[in-house]
Design a protein around this motif. Sequence first.
Motif, PDB file in Angstrom:
ATOM      1  N   MET A 142      42.444  40.016  52.900  1.00  0.00           N
ATOM      2  CA  MET A 142      43.403  39.050  53.412  1.00  0.00           C
ATOM      3  C   MET A 142      44.581  38.892  52.457  1.00  0.00           C
ATOM      4  N   PHE A 143      44.274  38.793  51.156  1.00  0.00           N
ATOM      5  CA  PHE A 143      45.344  38.635  50.169  1.00  0.00           C
ATOM      6  C   PHE A 143      46.303  39.824  50.202  1.00  0.00           C
ATOM      7  N   LEU A 144      45.759  41.039  50.237  1.00  0.00           N
ATOM      8  CA  LEU A 144      46.607  42.226  50.240  1.00  0.00           C
ATOM      9  C   LEU A 144      47.468  42.291  51.494  1.00  0.00           C
ATOM     10  N   GLU A 145      46.918  41.877  52.644  1.00  0.00           N
ATOM     11  CA  GLU A 145      47.704  41.865  53.876  1.00  0.00           C
ATOM     12  C   GLU A 145      48.864  40.882  53.761  1.00  0.00           C
ATOM     13  N   ILE A 146      48.612  39.691  53.224  1.00  0.00           N
ATOM     14  CA  ILE A 146      49.671  38.698  53.068  1.00  0.00           C
ATOM     15  C   ILE A 146      50.716  39.194  52.076  1.00  0.00           C
ATOM     16  N   ALA A 147      50.245  39.746  50.939  1.00  0.00           N
ATOM     17  CA  ALA A 147      51.169  40.221  49.916  1.00  0.00           C
ATOM     18  C   ALA A 147      52.032  41.358  50.444  1.00  0.00           C
ATOM     19  N   ALA A 177      51.709  33.965  47.351  1.00  0.00           N
ATOM     20  CA  ALA A 177      50.425  34.068  48.040  1.00  0.00           C
ATOM     21  C   ALA A 177      49.323  33.789  47.031  1.00  0.00           C
ATOM     22  N   PHE A 178      48.440  32.863  47.363  1.00  0.00           N
ATOM     23  CA  PHE A 178      47.327  32.507  46.477  1.00  0.00           C
ATOM     24  C   PHE A 178      46.054  32.449  47.306  1.00  0.00           C
ATOM     25  N   VAL A 179      45.050  33.191  46.896  1.00  0.00           N
ATOM     26  CA  VAL A 179      43.765  33.176  47.568  1.00  0.00           C
ATOM     27  C   VAL A 179      42.685  33.084  46.502  1.00  0.00           C
ATOM     28  N   GLY A 180      41.711  32.216  46.673  1.00  0.00           N
ATOM     29  CA  GLY A 180      40.631  32.162  45.698  1.00  0.00           C
ATOM     30  C   GLY A 180      39.873  30.857  45.728  1.00  0.00           C
ATOM     31  N   ASN A 181      39.005  30.715  44.756  1.00  0.00           N
ATOM     32  CA  ASN A 181      38.198  29.515  44.582  1.00  0.00           C
ATOM     33  C   ASN A 181      37.926  29.402  43.102  1.00  0.00           C
ATOM     34  N   ARG A 182      37.227  28.408  42.697  1.00  0.00           N
ATOM     35  CA  ARG A 182      36.823  28.312  41.292  1.00  0.00           C
ATOM     36  C   ARG A 182      35.308  28.144  41.221  1.00  0.00           C
ATOM     37  N   ALA A 183      34.713  28.739  40.214  1.00  0.00           N
ATOM     38  CA  ALA A 183      33.269  28.651  40.046  1.00  0.00           C
ATOM     39  C   ALA A 183      32.874  27.216  39.758  1.00  0.00           C
ATOM     40  N   ASP A 184      31.853  26.739  40.446  1.00  0.00           N
ATOM     41  CA  ASP A 184      31.369  25.371  40.256  1.00  0.00           C
ATOM     42  C   ASP A 184      29.851  25.396  40.292  1.00  0.00           C
ATOM     43  N   PRO A 185      29.199  25.501  39.116  1.00  0.00           N
ATOM     44  CA  PRO A 185      27.745  25.617  39.102  1.00  0.00           C
ATOM     45  C   PRO A 185      27.040  24.392  39.662  1.00  0.00           C
ATOM     46  N   ALA A 186      27.733  23.253  39.734  1.00  0.00           N
ATOM     47  CA  ALA A 186      27.103  22.029  40.237  1.00  0.00           C
ATOM     48  C   ALA A 186      27.080  21.985  41.756  1.00  0.00           C
ATOM     49  N   ARG A 187      27.833  22.885  42.383  1.00  0.00           N
ATOM     50  CA  ARG A 187      27.914  22.856  43.849  1.00  0.00           C
ATOM     51  C   ARG A 187      26.757  23.641  44.440  1.00  0.00           C
TER      52      ARG A 187
END
Length: 203
Positions: A142-147, A177-187
């Motif tokens: 998805m990111f590459l398509e948007i970019a 364009a920004f795609v991602g998440n952040r690691a959250d061990p508590a989730r």
Amino acid sequence: MVTQSHRVTDSATLRALAHPLRQRILLELSVRRSLRAADLAEIVGEPANAISYHLRSLAKVGLLVEAPELARDSRDRVWTVAHPEGVYVPPGPDDDAPDIFAEQFLAWVRDMVMEKVPEDPRAIRGRYTGAALLTKDEGRQMFLEIAEVLERWREHGMDAAAANPQDPDRVFHYTGAFVGNRADPARHADSDDAAVPPTSTVT
């Protein structure tokens, strides 16, 4: 085609990039095929002799190159970026500072979100934010398509500006364009956190 930006890590190039006007020069050249010092002076509102000095400084560290094939005569100096794929300044291992080019972009994003971007009748303002449930491979696709869409429009703008450099309606637009998440061990997988609803605005 989207390619990886040129990484800048050597001290000489970083020093050359420390000046905000040089950053502006590179940004302006990144959306145009080429420019002369006089062209840039008119765009950024600075004296041509000062622009010439900064152009030579950027060329000295290999960020700009001359385009003699576009010159009118032996005294005419036309400049273009040495790295059309873009320039990226990665943070050091103990440095959380953003890419120096990102600082002004982040300020623009903040103003966009807060709806504080000054009005320009020649420009459009659009914003889309949302979320999607994707695998890592799907997210990359998805990111590459948007970019690639953004890169195609950047190329279109350069071609159109080269064909009609005096077009008053063709102005600089930030894109991103920004795609991602952040690691959250508590989730946990059974979390009932609400997803961010998509929003879109165009003016």
